[in-house]
Design an enzyme around this catalytic site. Structure first.
Site, short mmCIF file in Angstrom:
data_model
loop_
_atom_site.label_atom_id
_atom_site.label_comp_id
_atom_site.label_asym_id
_atom_site.label_seq_id
_atom_site.Cartn_x
_atom_site.Cartn_y
_atom_site.Cartn_z
N LYS A 35 0.85 -1.20 0.00
CA LYS A 35 0.00 0.00 0.00
C LYS A 35 0.88 1.25 0.00
O LYS A 35 2.09 1.15 0.22
CB LYS A 35 -0.92 -0.04 1.22
CG LYS A 35 -0.18 -0.07 2.54
CD LYS A 35 -1.08 -0.47 3.69
CE LYS A 35 -0.31 -0.45 4.99
NZ LYS A 35 -1.05 -1.11 6.08
N TYR A 252 15.15 29.59 9.38
CA TYR A 252 13.95 30.24 9.89
C TYR A 252 13.92 30.20 11.41
O TYR A 252 14.19 29.17 12.02
CB TYR A 252 12.69 29.53 9.37
CG TYR A 252 12.43 29.79 7.90
CD1 TYR A 252 12.12 31.07 7.44
CD2 TYR A 252 12.47 28.74 6.99
CE1 TYR A 252 11.87 31.30 6.10
CE2 TYR A 252 12.21 28.95 5.64
CZ TYR A 252 11.90 30.24 5.21
OH TYR A 252 11.66 30.45 3.89
C1 LIG Z 1 -0.22 -2.17 6.55
C2 LIG Z 1 -0.80 -3.49 6.90
C3 LIG Z 1 0.02 -4.59 7.11
C4 LIG Z 1 1.53 -4.52 7.11
O1 LIG Z 1 1.96 -3.98 8.34
P1 LIG Z 1 3.53 -3.77 8.65
O2 LIG Z 1 3.56 -3.31 10.04
O3 LIG Z 1 4.00 -2.75 7.69
O4 LIG Z 1 4.17 -5.09 8.44
C5 LIG Z 1 -0.59 -5.81 7.34
N1 LIG Z 1 -1.94 -5.92 7.38
C6 LIG Z 1 -2.75 -4.86 7.21
C7 LIG Z 1 -4.22 -5.05 7.28
C8 LIG Z 1 -2.21 -3.61 6.97
O5 LIG Z 1 -3.02 -2.57 6.80
#
Ligand SMILES: *Cc1c(COP(=O)(O)O)cnc(C)c1O
Length: 361
Positions: A35, A252
């Site tokens: 994702k 800044y």
């Molecule tokens: C993002 C996600 C993962 C992976 O999690 P990590 O901590 O990056 O390994 C697994 N399952 C679901 C449902 C997620 O949304």
């Protein structure tokens, strides 16, 4: 003319990390989570390596379709399922699996035309209270899904809120077991932290994300200790130099004040590139391979770094913001965030390239 900033994506490291995930997974199949553009690494770069996994999980239908179109023939999962009924038809057409986490998504499957047959991951809310059904409604939804012609196969799923802690999954795992009620269906529960720390939660499909990209899901165990290699290295160059006298201020708000005469370098990377704006003075950075620190506030397009440990540094010197030689988790910790956020936040304006830099950047 290139602005001198580049994120290099090390596909061999990604393959290596997938191998580490597989080693932890044992007989379980690996659903590689990609994702947020493959945690910021950009899908087209990560697909060739992730296509060695047993499945790939994303959020966007468009991403899932693109992965299918790339020739990937195994399981593709939409982690939040369909947001509207008409997506189900597309999901079926491209042989996607969809998460079902609430009653509205069960209804979509009830009214779906027979041609819209999809595999389903039914999600249990085991205590995180984000997505999923509680135990009673989970069993009811399962009973319903089992009767629906639009449902091709069912995997039982949950997600842990505290898998990075030693006792972090005990309560949630018990809830999930209760919800599954001995059903003879495949299960999926483990993110990276659970995969590494809680072997009993492996089930049939593990879902590693962050570890594939070479960052650690744990606060107290480094990626290196987990045998993971960084996949993204964010590099830039020094584009300007300043020599400060004691008392001179930088950036800044003038928050950094030089205690003695010193040289600083101005680096072409700022929060507009995804560098964390809250990174304070002292956040580590490499210049010509030597470790130093940022000084003063992060600007949109620039940061300023202390050149005291690198007297030979000049305009054009290479700077590593994170990646090879500087774990993203260290930079994240200094900025009060996680490696996850820094990787995902890589801005679209930053060019990316597979392998070591080949063009002048
Ligand atoms: C993002 C996600 C993962 C992976 O999690 P990590 O901590 O990056 O390994 C697994 N399952 C679901 C449902 C997620 O949304």
């Amino acid at each position: 003319m290139f602005r001198p900033i580049l994120a290099s994506i090390d596909v061999d490291a990604l393959r290596h990390n997938l191998g580490i995930a597989r080693r932890h997974a044992g007989a379980a199949r690996v659903l590689a989570v990609a994702k947020a553009a493959g945690y910021g690494h950009r899908l087209p770069h990560v697909l060739p390596a992730l296509s060695e996994a047993d499945g790939i999980a994303v959020l966007d239908l468009e991403d899932a379709i693109a992965i299918r179109a790339s020739g990937f023939d195994r399981r593709i999962v939409l982690l939040e399922g369909c947001f509207q009924g008409r997506d189900l038809h597309e999901a079926a057409r491209h042989r996607l699996h969809v998460v079902v986490h609430d009653a509205e998504q069960v209804r979509m499957l009830e009214v779906a035309p027979p041609a819209s047959r999809v595999g389903v991951l039914l999600k249990c809310n085991s205590g995180m209270n984000r997505l999923g059904f509680r135990v009673g409604p989970f069993r009811e939804a399962l009973a319903t899904l089992r009767t629906l012609p639009a449902v091709a196969d069912i995997t039982l799923m949950t997600h842990f809120a505290d898998a990075d802690r030693a006792d972090g999954i005990d309560a949630a795992f018990a809830v999930f077991e209760a919800a599954c009620d001995g059903a003879a269906l495949p299960r999926s529960a483990a993110n990276s932290a659970a995969l590494v720390a809680h072997p009993r939660a492996r089930g049939d499909w593990v879902r590693p994300g962050i570890m594939l990209y070479g960052a650690s899901p744990f606060d107290d165990r480094s990626a290196e200790a987990l045998e993971l290699r960084p996949v993204m290295t964010l590099r830039s160059r020094i584009i300007g130099l300043q020599t400060l006298a004691a008392g001179d201020r930088v950036g800044y708000g003038g928050q950094f004040v030089a205690e003695r005469a010193m040289r600083i370098g101005v680096v072409a990377c700022g929060y507009g590139d995804g560098y964390p704006r809250h990174a304070p003075t002292g956040t580590p950075v490499l210049v010509d391979g030597m470790r130093t620190r940022i000084v003063g506030r992060v600007s949109m397009d620039m940061i300023t770094i202390d050149l005291t440990p690198a007297p030979a540094a000049r305009v054009g010197s290479a700077v590593t913001l994170w990646g090879e030689g500087l774990p993203v988790d260290e930079v994240a910790k200094s900025a009060g965030t996680l490696g996850y956020e820094l990787l995902c936040a890589l801005a679209p304006r930053v060019p990316t390239e597979v392998g070591a830099p080949v063009r002048p950047f």
